[in-house]
Design a protein around this motif. Structure first.
Motif: not given
Length: 274
Positions: A77-101
């Motif tokens: 639930l907390s580790s970056p190794l299980a960040t949702p954007s690993i399984v679903r790359p389209e969810l990543s927002r770090i290019h907007e400066g927004i981190a999921l974890r």
């Protein structure tokens, strides 16, 4: 040789001819163990024994069940190794400066050049990976050939393309089919790439990879058992058979049993060869 430690996924190297060498390191439970070459055990009687002990790959604490790849529920639930954007790359927002974890981790892993590709595993499939993970990602999936469709500056964009391409290609691998003698077909692979380009269209044209170079991969396999059955160490804590092949993250045995190394991350095992 005898090895005792906590399982991690196999690492690999690929030579200029596409021949794969697998390496196994593991942890104790978090401290890296010495690395050894798994290919050297092909053709030998190998024993894998599990005594019931599992450690979280993030914290090292004892757990009864793993989540993700070897994590405790809390770590999942907390580790970056299980960040949702690993399984679903389209969810990543770090290019907007927004981190999921974890901003630093996501910048290092997701705000990096990525590739959209077609690979032949059990069949032709579409996928996404960091360009720095080529060809190891294809090895992990058990691919025998692959070609890059597009290259993007960050993960989300590659994931966006992958979602669109699911209209023409699956993004899943069927493990039973992958653990067989899959035949390469250059023309079919390049036609699949062309279909992907047509599906994506002009909106993504600037990211298309014009190089039709095909990477061929040759896993170390002495024979393919006619029927395979996946062994989970929770139910079958001892495996003893001749090791006849390595493909994807699987060990293939002469009796038809196959062991998915990656899915047993965190399990503490003893491995030996006669």
């Amino acid at each position: 040789m005898k090895w005792i430690g906590n399982v991690r996924k196999m690492e690999s190297t690929v030579d200029g001819k596409g021949c794969i060498t697998y390496h196994f390191r593991g942890g104790d439970p978090l401290e890296p163990c010495p690395m050894w070459e798994v290919n050297t055990w092909l053709g030998r009687e190998v024993q894998v024994s599990f005594g019931g002990e599992i450690h979280c790959v993030v914290t090292g604490k004892k757990i009864h069940k793993t989540y993700g790849e070897g994590m405790s529920y809390e770590a999942f639930l907390s580790s970056p190794l299980a960040t949702p954007s690993i399984v679903r790359p389209e969810l990543s927002r770090i290019h907007e400066g927004i981190a999921l974890r974890d901003e630093a981790w996501e910048r290092e892993h997701h705000l990096q050049p990525h590739a959209v590709y077609v690979a032949r595993t059990s069949h032709l499939k579409v996928g996404v990976t960091r360009t720095s993970n080529i060809p190891s990602r294809w090895v992990d999936q058990g691919a025998v050939e692959a070609v890059v469709v597009a290259k993007t500056p960050y993960r989300q964009l590659a994931g966006e393309m992958e979602v669109a391409l699911k209209e023409v290609l699956s993004d899943k691998t069927h493990w039973r089919g992958m653990l067989s003698d899959v035949v390469c077909n250059r023309d079919e692979l390049l036609q699949a790439k062309e279909d992907c380009v047509d599906t994506l269209g002009e909106a993504y044209e600037s990211f298309f990879d014009l190089d039709d170079h095909i990477t061929r991969l040759h896993p170390p396999v002495l024979m393919y058992p006619p029927k395979v059955r996946s062994v989970k160490l929770d139910k079958t804590p001892h495996i003893h058979s001749r090791l006849v092949g390595l493909k994807g993250q699987y060990w293939m045995f002469e009796d038809g049993s196959v062991w998915n190394v990656r899915s047993h991350a965190g399990y503490r095992v003893e491995i030996s060869a006669d």
